[in-house]
Motif scaffolding. Structure first.
Motif, short mmCIF file in Angstrom:
data_model
loop_
_atom_site.label_atom_id
_atom_site.label_comp_id
_atom_site.label_asym_id
_atom_site.label_seq_id
_atom_site.Cartn_x
_atom_site.Cartn_y
_atom_site.Cartn_z
N UNK A 131 0.77 -1.11 0.11
CA UNK A 131 0.18 -0.01 0.17
C UNK A 131 0.75 1.21 -0.05
N UNK B 220 2.55 1.74 -3.32
CA UNK B 220 1.32 2.21 -4.05
C UNK B 220 1.31 3.88 -4.17
N UNK C 10 -5.26 0.63 0.57
CA UNK C 10 -4.39 1.60 -0.09
C UNK C 10 -4.74 3.30 0.21
N UNK C 11 -5.92 3.21 0.33
CA UNK C 11 -6.73 4.68 0.64
C UNK C 11 -6.42 5.21 2.03
N UNK D 105 -9.43 11.41 -4.10
CA UNK D 105 -10.59 11.16 -4.41
C UNK D 105 -11.43 11.60 -3.75
N UNK E 180 -18.08 10.06 -3.26
CA UNK E 180 -19.68 10.26 -3.68
C UNK E 180 -20.58 10.34 -2.61
N UNK F 200 -28.42 1.22 1.15
CA UNK F 200 -28.27 -0.06 0.51
C UNK F 200 -28.81 -1.35 1.18
N UNK G 283 -6.22 -6.04 -11.47
CA UNK G 283 -5.34 -4.79 -11.71
C UNK G 283 -4.47 -5.42 -13.07
N UNK H 156 -1.10 -2.58 -4.75
CA UNK H 156 -2.12 -2.89 -3.82
C UNK H 156 -2.84 -4.00 -4.51
N UNK H 157 -3.14 -5.11 -3.46
CA UNK H 157 -4.13 -6.03 -4.41
C UNK H 157 -5.57 -5.56 -4.61
N UNK H 158 -5.96 -4.63 -3.91
CA UNK H 158 -7.21 -4.13 -4.15
C UNK H 158 -7.18 -2.67 -4.83
N UNK H 159 -7.97 -2.22 -5.64
CA UNK H 159 -7.90 -1.15 -6.34
C UNK H 159 -8.18 -0.19 -5.35
N UNK H 160 -7.18 0.85 -5.72
CA UNK H 160 -7.72 2.03 -4.72
C UNK H 160 -8.87 2.78 -4.89
N UNK H 161 -9.61 3.29 -4.00
CA UNK H 161 -10.83 4.04 -4.24
C UNK H 161 -10.78 5.15 -5.54
N UNK H 162 -11.63 5.23 -6.04
CA UNK H 162 -11.52 6.43 -7.30
C UNK H 162 -10.73 6.00 -8.42
N UNK I 289 -22.78 0.05 -4.15
CA UNK I 289 -21.97 -0.20 -2.82
C UNK I 289 -20.37 -0.16 -2.95
N UNK J 212 -19.39 1.91 -5.61
CA UNK J 212 -19.07 3.09 -6.41
C UNK J 212 -17.98 3.97 -6.34
N UNK J 213 -17.73 4.20 -4.97
CA UNK J 213 -16.82 4.73 -4.75
C UNK J 213 -15.22 4.32 -5.36
N UNK K 165 -15.03 3.52 -8.48
CA UNK K 165 -15.13 4.05 -9.87
C UNK K 165 -14.15 5.38 -10.12
N UNK K 166 -13.61 5.39 -10.94
CA UNK K 166 -12.94 6.87 -11.46
C UNK K 166 -13.95 7.74 -11.75
N UNK K 167 -13.61 8.92 -11.72
CA UNK K 167 -14.79 9.82 -12.20
C UNK K 167 -14.91 9.59 -13.67
#
Ligand SMILES: Cc1ncc(C[n+]2csc(CCOP(=O)(O)OP(=O)(O)O)c2C)c(N)n1
Lengths: 597, 203
Positions: A243, A246, A323-324, A341, A344, A350, B53, B60-66, B81, B83-84, B86-88
């Motif tokens: 992380x 990254x 990562x965030x 970022x 939203x 949900x 990825x 990072x094994x998980x995609x970072x937010x956005x 759930x 959606x954050x 997703x990149x703009x």
């Protein structure tokens, strides 16, 4: 040969490449796929087993390692608690062949009871620990772990975390596997029989050795740093290193230090890396292990470096890093102007999708039978670990306690001794019964408890992915060793009442529960019906015109195949297994069964 | 190439096969790929995600937010759930057929997906696919994952060629269903191509 594999697959293939001779373990998320992968590569000279529990696994492996063979033991982190008795002693005795204990940690926790840190266990046992940060890395490092284990004649711990275990990557696997050729056990009572004198002597030797290993680890390639020398630096271990990497790809000026061997701590390496560093932030999951080591080092060498991390509330103690999360921490630590970022807003509410017992799960029927039989009575429902822990959810609400594997049987006894009025029940799965339930039943008989033990025998270890166990007879060498009979074990222990009943026969099950609960002493009911995932049924239930839509079936069983469609009860044929529990609950005989798919 | 693709749905919908086909296709075209599945407590009907990825600098094994370029959504609320992630500028491929929670008959949330679809329409660049209808045309709900893959590929935003994906799909489905799956993929592909008509959304 390039292969795209899960981290656990990489660990398995790395161990095979290292010539492992004996592999033992007990299932547990996130470790189970290691043994499942190895089972796909049977070859001459390899013994593979699902052991009855982690303690057994470690002991089987220890004998192999005493003989010069290479041994791998796999478990989830709480499994190491179970195996800690042999582990602590084995650390004093040491091994001849390489022995690696994989203890998979689970920050989050995502599917575990605790957020414990196996690096602490390694330090407690005074044995080395390896901390991989990716599947690729795990593949290489497990081979190194065997080499170090053999070099220093000590068992070592290998500690991946969920994200490493369950991530996929490409590794360069071997085309075929040859197990290590070893000399065999050489009798040496002075070495292999633990006595106080031996422990005293070896304690000193081990502490001296660990200083030496710390120096050796200071040269280990996975203890590394990248980036220039900066006054603000980052220290990370495990997945947190990835992380940090990254985030820091946009900040190559910041030094990123990685420690892959938390114990014995590579002090010389770290001292060198700390040269010129004024502020250091430590990124790791679970406990502030590296952070404390750096603080110790700084104290010892009177360094002026300021150390940030969990102990200064800059990094959270609980849960996993991401990562965030790491980006936010590093942005504020380094004072960079990276744009985070924007989240939203105004996201609609949900639907929750909580884990529930599957449609047709026989555990639902077992709980329901006990609930009906004991309605209106004072009861203690001691649950245990497995799919059946989900018996806690509404509307069943049949789990009052859940502590650790095997605890249900013994805790029920505690309640029975302090409250003679209430009726205490233990619910335990078949795999859990073999792992750690039997001694509890012996304890109950010996100490004259008054309990009803309900064994939920679904002929598999469902929760962790349907591994076989002694009650199924199928072992990992592909042989049928003959199923070990649970009723015979119980009768052998001396229980006067042992009944096997099909939980899907509701009336009979309720009657059995009533009968047993009324008897004094230790009684056992084996609710026997296979897991729906291993025995597919071809029948479905159907709602007929007689239905008055009272919804009793829905409200009492909570079966997910039962739907309320505009006030009408409907059965989802894609989920229904034809278990007929709803049919037996229906007051109007309005549900038909037996329709073939 | 660097691409981050998030696949999301509920357990039992076939998301894992979709992620395997994307990963294999990207590798066939010479890319480094990492992926991660949510497994463990995940069960039938529970939320599941796969992060794929593509590229050498995905640590990072998980995609970072956005950062996700594409969300391949098997269920509307599961897209929301996540959606954050997703990149703009990213694209969401969304199956409009809602899956009610298995606890719906007890919880009575009244969930039917419409609110989610409204939200997505307003806020995100999306291609909607009526999964139920498309599957009916092909004769089985089992084709949902391959249809959605086709849509994602047709949109051009996976950065992977149609030929490669068809080939990798063919390798991973049972021989007797190969033809039907190819048909499903192509049906999806046509829907995906329409994405060129969808303007990027200002956020
Ligand atoms: C000490 C320990 N080892 C392993 C596990 C992982 N684990 C969770 S449930 C379970 C066994 C479940 O099997 P069973 O008792 O047969 O119940 P089922 O899930 O089949 O209903 C295991 C091994 C654990 N939680 N603790």
């Amino acid at each position: 040969m390039k292969e795209y594999v899960m981290g656990n697959g990489a660990i398995a293939l790395g161990a095979l490449k290292a010539g492992v001779n004996v592999v033992c373990g007990y299932p547990g998320t996130p470790s189970s796929e290691i043994i499942e992968t190895i089972s796909k590569y049977p070859h001459e000279g390899l013994h593979l087993e699902w052991s009855v529990n982690e303690k057994a696994a470690l002991e089987v492996a220890a004998a192999a390692a005493y003989s010069g063979a290479r041994a791998l033991v796999t478990m989830k982190q709480v499994g190491l608690n179970v195996a800690s008795d042999p582990l602590m002693s084995l650390a004093y005795v040491g091994v001849e062949g390489g022995m690696v204990i994989v203890s998979a940690d689970d920050p989050g926790p995502i599917s575990s009871q605790t957020e414990q840190d196996s690096r602490r266990f390694a330090e407690f046992a005074r044995i080395p620990v390896f901390d991989p940060c990716s599947p690729e890395d795990a593949f290489e490092m497990i081979q190194d772990a065997f080499a170090y284990s053999e070099k220093y004649k000590t068992p070592v711990i290998f500690r991946p975390t969920t994200r490493v275990c369950h991530g996929y990557a490409t590794i360069d696997a071997a085309d075929s596997y040859t197990p290590k050729v070893f000399d065999g056990f050489k009798k040496d009572a002075g070495r292999f029989v633990i006595f106080p004198r031996l422990s005293y002597k070896n304690h000193g030797i081990i502490e001296d050795r660990n200083v030496h290993i710390g120096e050796d680890f200071s040269l280990y390639k996975y203890n590394s740093s990248d980036g220039a020398s900066s006054s603000k630096a980052v220290l990370a271990g495990g997945i947190s290193y990835m992380y940090a990497k990254e985030f820091l790809k946009d900040h190559p000026e910041t030094k990123l230090i990685r420690i892959a061997t938390a114990f014995p701590f590579p002090e010389s390496f770290m001292l060198k890396e700390l040269d010129g560093v004024d502020e250091l932030i430590c990124l790791e999951e679970l406990s502030p292990y590296l952070e404390e080591q750096v603080l110790k080092l700084a104290g010892k060498h009177k360094l002026s470096v300021k150390v940030f991390g969990k102990l200064t509330s800059h990094v959270p103690h609980m849960g996993e890093n991401s990562a965030d999360g790491i980006s936010k921490i590093l942005k504020s630590f380094l004072g960079t102007d990276d744009e985070l970022v924007p989240e939203r807003k105004d996201i609609p509410a949900l639907p929750a999708r909580p884990p529930v017992l599957c449609a047709g799960c026989p555990h639902r029927a077992s709980f329901y039978a006990v609930k009906k039989a004991m309605a209106g009575k004072k009861t203690y429902y001691c649950g245990d670990i497995g799919c059946y822990t989900l018996g806690n959810a509404m509307p069943l609400d049949m789990v009052d306690t859940c502590l650790c594997m095997g605890a249900g049987v013994t805790m029920a006894q505690g309640f029975s001794h302090i409250d003679k009025e209430g009726k205490a029940f233990a619910f335990i799965g078949d795999s859990t019964f073999f792992a750690s339930g039997i001694t509890g039943v012996v304890n109950a008989v010996f100490n004259e408890a008054d309990i009803t033990v309900c064994i939920l025998d679904n002929s598999t270890t469902a929760m962790t992915g349907h591994q076989p166990h002694p009650g199924t007879g199928k072992n990992m060498m592909g042989h049928d060793a003959g199923a070990i009979s649970i009723p015979k074990i119980l009768e052998g222990i001396g229980l006067k009442k042992v009944v096997t009943v099909d939980p899907l026969n509701l009336d009979k099950a309720i009657h059995t529960v009533k009968e047993c609960a009324d008897l004094p002493g230790v009684k056992a009911i084996i609710f026997k019906s296979p897991c729906i995932a291993i025995e597919k049924s071809s029948t479905k239930c159907m709602v007929t015109d007689a239905c008055i839509n009272c919804r009793k079936c829905i409200l009492e069983t909570g079966c997910p195949a039962l739907n309320d469609v505009g006030g009408n009860v409907k059965i989802d044929a894609s989920l229904c297994t034809g278990c007929t529990l709803c049919m037996q609950v229906c007051p109007k005989e309005a549900i038909g069964g037996g329709c073939v798919d | 190439m660097t691409k981050d693709i998030l696949i999301t749905g509920v357990g039992g919908q076939g998301t894992v096969l979709a992620s395997k086909i994307i990963a294999a296709s990207a590798m066939t075209e010479g890319n480094t790929v990492h992926s991660a599945e949510t497994i463990g407590m995940a069960q039938r009907g529970g939320p599941v995600t796969s992060h794929v990825r593509i590229g050498d600098t995905a640590y990072s094994p998980l995609i970072p937010l956005g950062k996700a370029d594409v969300i391949l959504g098997f269920e509307p609320s599961e897209v929301v759930r996540n959606i954050n992630y997703l990149s703009p500028e990213g694209l969401a491929v969304v199956n409009t057929t809602a899956v009610k929670p298995v606890t719906e008959s007890l919880s009575r949330s009244g969930y039917d997906g419409s609110e989610m679809i409204e939200y997505l329409k307003k806020n995100v660049r999306c291609v909607f696919v009526d999964g139920d209808r498309e599957c009916r045309k092909l004769g089985s709900a089992k084709f949902l994952n391959i249809i959605l893959l086709g849509v994602a590929c047709g949109s051009g935003e996976l950065g992977i060629s149609k030929e490669t994906m068809l080939e990798e799909t063919g390798k991973r489905v049972p021989a007797k269903f190969r033809e039907a799956n190819i048909k499903a993929f192509l049906a999806g592909f046509e829907i995906g191509e329409q994405v060129f008509n969808i303007p990027p959304r200002d956020l």
